[in-house]
Write an enzyme that holds these catalytic residues in place. Structure first.
Site, PDB file in Angstrom:
ATOM      1  CB  SER B  77      -0.913   0.047   1.232  1.00 13.30           C
ATOM      2  OG  SER B  77      -2.009  -0.806   1.046  1.00 13.30           O
ATOM      3  CE  LYS B  80      -3.912   1.091  -1.194  1.00 11.43           C
ATOM      4  NZ  LYS B  80      -4.655   0.748   0.042  1.00 11.43           N
ATOM      5  CE1 TYR B 204      -3.675  -0.452  -5.313  1.00  8.18           C
ATOM      6  CE2 TYR B 204      -4.423  -2.728  -5.148  1.00  8.18           C
ATOM      7  CZ  TYR B 204      -4.123  -1.519  -4.556  1.00  8.18           C
ATOM      8  OH  TYR B 204      -4.272  -1.366  -3.203  1.00  8.18           O
ATOM      9  CE1 TYR B 256      -3.843   0.007   4.725  1.00  3.74           C
ATOM     10  CE2 TYR B 256      -2.326  -0.625   6.443  1.00  3.74           C
ATOM     11  CZ  TYR B 256      -2.687  -0.610   5.120  1.00  3.74           C
ATOM     12  OH  TYR B 256      -1.892  -1.214   4.190  1.00  3.74           O
ATOM     13  CB  VAL B 274      -0.651  -5.744   4.267  1.00  5.73           C
ATOM     14  CG1 VAL B 274      -1.922  -5.069   4.672  1.00  5.73           C
ATOM     15  CG2 VAL B 274      -0.556  -5.978   2.792  1.00  5.73           C
TER      16      VAL B 274
END
Lengths: 331, 331, 331, 331
Positions: B77, B80, B204, B256, B274
């Site tokens: 992540s 991102k 992605y 998160y 993660v």
């Protein structure tokens, strides 16, 4: 301290800045007509929707004031900042944060849904109503008067005078209290509330009905910019750790469900209220020393016409413009 | 720049700091056993849960490394952040933020519910999966390879080398893609997705499968601490405005649904993945010049045992400790 | 009427049926230990969890009673059926259904979330607390006593005597009222509630605290099976249209969020309460005339050990068994 | 059987009823203009919004047809009734209901939210899309063709002919499948789906694209009114238990999120589809024998202009009127 290296502060600079600020305030006053007065407390609907005023108090003693700076208004949700600070001072940060979380919600400030939906073991944060009522219930004292006294005392230290309660607004809040009572009873049932609900509500509506001016908000903002230390005397008015946690909360949760946009586009800790007030905190930054305010300032804004999330519509646009012009963002 | 006023940088200081950091890393390594490896992508479950490593890269050139710094891991992540930056560079900030909001959600990163519940006209923010897929779909190019090229090029500029894809992880992601496909089809139906879903998903999963080290993350963090400007050459690698918006987003939404707690207790922009990686950004601050890192540093952490929100459990505790010891908080 | 064609009703048949029912009741009494007493009103927690009793009152005059039939208990949520009927009789069906919807929710009976989440313009149905409070607020009269009088009068007509209030339960309900107050204030704020909340709550808690027996519930069930007409005298006690709408509501919403399962597996209109009572309605059917009850009967059950939705655990299993044995399902 | 006591069925009666029905259909056809064609599958938007047709098939052999009875239309969601029946016949009721619940939701048929919000262990019911896809995935066979064969065979038994697939509608469904794919992938991730999603979707879109007429729906309705037994031959086409559970489900969940209102105001099991079809089931009742249909009938309606929940707007009003005139309600 960087302060010494800045040779700004002449009368000339101040006049020059004042002129800019006056221009911006009069430009953004036009935006007030895109907003609407708060309606859920009837008396707030009587404000003048075209009002817009701002005060900037710098760490270096400079003060700039522009627009409708003399209209007093009730502090409303900005009082959640003060009650959070007082609760932390009375109970300790650990005690408070064990009972109220510090997460942004993505929901409206008066949501009950979230409590139920997530079977939460604590309200989302001190600035949604569920969290604010829980915080207020923690304040020491058996009556609203006792609970409010430390709040008034903190105001007195911050503002240099003891602000007064707007009795008419308090009455109006009290009479329009159904949603807050709904939240309050929900909190009782789920065991969050520490006190008799009536005392909590009386305290809460009274803390919301304290009357301030943009200068008062600017002073509060400046004190937080200085991590709780009086910029003149150096006295610690708010413990440093509490001041800093408060700023973090303001940044992530201070502007209702537009907090993320405010963090992104303006980038400074701020808290708004439905009466149209905003307190913003511009801490000292190393980045850009072309403007004196980079050393730190507090900003108070008043503009009762609100956008749909409950923030002063002209106020947030004005803050966005200033933050961009003077590079105030903490990011 | 304040830099000049700091007379730190001797070998002695570095050794002294190294010792502290080694102590902390070995202390917090014990906390790894309270966490759990990610399970939703099978291959991530094969990591060594006791690993903990950290690299700190300072603006002044100082580098401190401690613990398991040589284990490469996939960026997950944290990518991102990179795809958001590239989309903003390709399309313009306005285009991107018209299509993805910047509000924290209070919900898990892979929530579909929120999209439906609020009849949103855009995903909540670029760091929840719905927003990240929308961002990836905006990247220029007709194939995953074309879309990824600018991401690789940005990595190359930031890291000094072109990182490689972990093919095995990519395969595993691809095979465990049901939830992301569910989100993707939801985005198609609601009109958010700009591209063929298969290409978006391939891009992605590939961006998530890029392999990095804690030093790489520290370099990325340092670049953001410097507002996108290479601290050695002064070259603008990421436009200043984009770098700063990115940091605001990391602070409000990067960890998160523990982002609020991280902002409050640690107080610096960060993004986790993660696989156990965290990139943290400590921008220069005026407050405290006793430690050189106050001038700005980037921190990379790796610790694959996660707490229940999906962040490295030892990693966030280690960062909290360091931020407190060195007063890194931006608040 | 089909009645004439049935030549059942001899003493023999009755004894034979009685034996069966006794067997079933003693079998299902063992299931009580899988349930739990209601806890949210403290006094309900003092019931004997092993109690199970049932009364069946047939249209043809037959009465079968088995198990703990002499223990009185408070009617609790089953009173929502009665207040709905009275409100419809006082205000007209149109008035009532304009203000409370008739949709099942999929949510718990005391949910506030749904009101907020869907921005509903009326509560979901008369049997969730939000709907039931709204219904009670519609009852004519300025005091709880005035509002309750027509409820008592309807009970008197249905039962042949005026039931009494269990003062101790009423007191306990009143003292455990936080959740209902939360809902009540929410209803005030959203404009659903027609009356002073205190009067509504007093009325509501009193209607819930009326004491009945399984025979009373069986009589109410039988009256509804006969579309509101007294099976002995032919007098219309409840207007036919209201009786039938009430049965439709009981089928779709009567058993909390297990209503769908009850409709599927049992197939008759029923309403339960947290004290462990259930009233069930088996209307006349053409299908199967081997059993006299097919001509229509009312069933009252009492078993205070509840399953997790709030229904008598042994009670619903017993009803399922009987409905299957005697083919009572309306489907 | 009551049948024998009814001396209706002369030509006169039929003409007299036909006249009434013609009046009603032409009256309610005017209501079609308050509705809208389904838009989510483009081809459904090409129907004639002013169409309204109805067929009533009585247990006693009487047939009444009125309005646009010759326009074929695709069965859409009404196929969920058929696939549920076939799955129960293939797998057993226990197997099916262990995997799909039977609770009404209060949510739209294509909601994903509910699955996530409640962390459900099974979809809410067989008539929301999540449940229907799960049911379709249970059908025996490795290909769509194999899975569909028993559906076609059941249709053949019920209708007396094998209906055909509207290839153009199937194509359109397939191309507008994003939402159903989103739900499907969500089901895969949560482990509900038993089969390859592509095969499930192909089967599902094909079962929805089967073309029927109002007479076909009336026949299906009549068969259910007769508990699955062919009214002419007495053959068991659908096992009695499955037929009755199906009717219970239709009553509680058959009309999307207007099911509660339909149960209350109309009071008979029914299932609608977005093409504008409704199948309604009026089982035999003892109550009122003035009309022959009380012995049981099936009703098929077609009116492609929909209200906002997705039901034929004129169709439900027409059914409400007829149910009231002929006292069809099962309550």
């Amino acid at each position: 301290m960087v302060q010494g290296t800045v040779n700004w502060n002449t009368q000339l600079d101040k006049e020059w800045l004042q002129e800019y600020v006056d221009d911006w305030v009069s430009f953004y006053r036009k935006h007030t007509k895109e907003g609407k007065l708060a309606s859920y407390i009837p008396i707030l609907g009587k404000a003048n929707p075209h009002h817009l005023g701002m005060a900037i108090h710098g760490k270096n003693g400079m003060i700039i004031r522009s627009g409708d700076v003399d209209t007093p208004f009730t502090i409303q949700s900005i009082s959640k900042v003060i009650s959070f600070i007082v609760a932390c001072m009375e109970r300790g940060v650990g005690y408070v944060l064990d009972r109220v979380d510090v997460e942004p919600t993505g929901e409206a400030f008066n949501s009950i849904m979230h409590l139920e939906m997530k079977s939460l073991n604590k309200p989302f944060n001190p600035f949604v109503n569920a969290g604010a009522l829980t915080i207020t219930s923690m304040l020491e004292g058996d009556t609203a008067t006792q609970k409010l006294e430390p709040i008034y005392m903190l105001f007195e230290k911050m503002l240099g005078y003891r602000p007064s309660l707007n009795q008419e607004v308090y009455q109006s809040e009290y009479e329009s209290s159904a949603r807050n009572r709904a939240i309050g009873y929900y909190l009782i049932e789920t065991g969050f509330l520490e006190e008799d609900l009536e005392i909590t509500l009386e305290t809460y509506f009274k803390q919301c009905s304290i009357e301030v001016t943009v200068d008062d908000l600017a002073k509060i903002g400046l004190l937080l910019a200085c991590d709780g230390e009086d910029p003149n005397t150096g006295e610690e008015i708010i413990p440093r750790q509490i001041a800093r946690i408060t700023k973090a909360l303001m940044l992530t949760c201070g502007m209702y469900d537009a907090s993320g946009k405010f963090a992104t586009y303006v980038g400074i800790p701020a808290k708004s209220g439905v009466s149209g007030g905003i307190v913003a905190v511009a801490p000292p930054r190393v980045r850009n020393q072309q403007f004196p305010f980079i050393e730190g300032c507090g900003i108070g804004v008043f503009g009762p016409a609100l956008e749909d999330r409950g923030n002063s519509i002209a106020g947030i646009r004005l803050l966005k413009h200033i933050a961009s012009q003077w590079d105030l963002s903490i990011f």
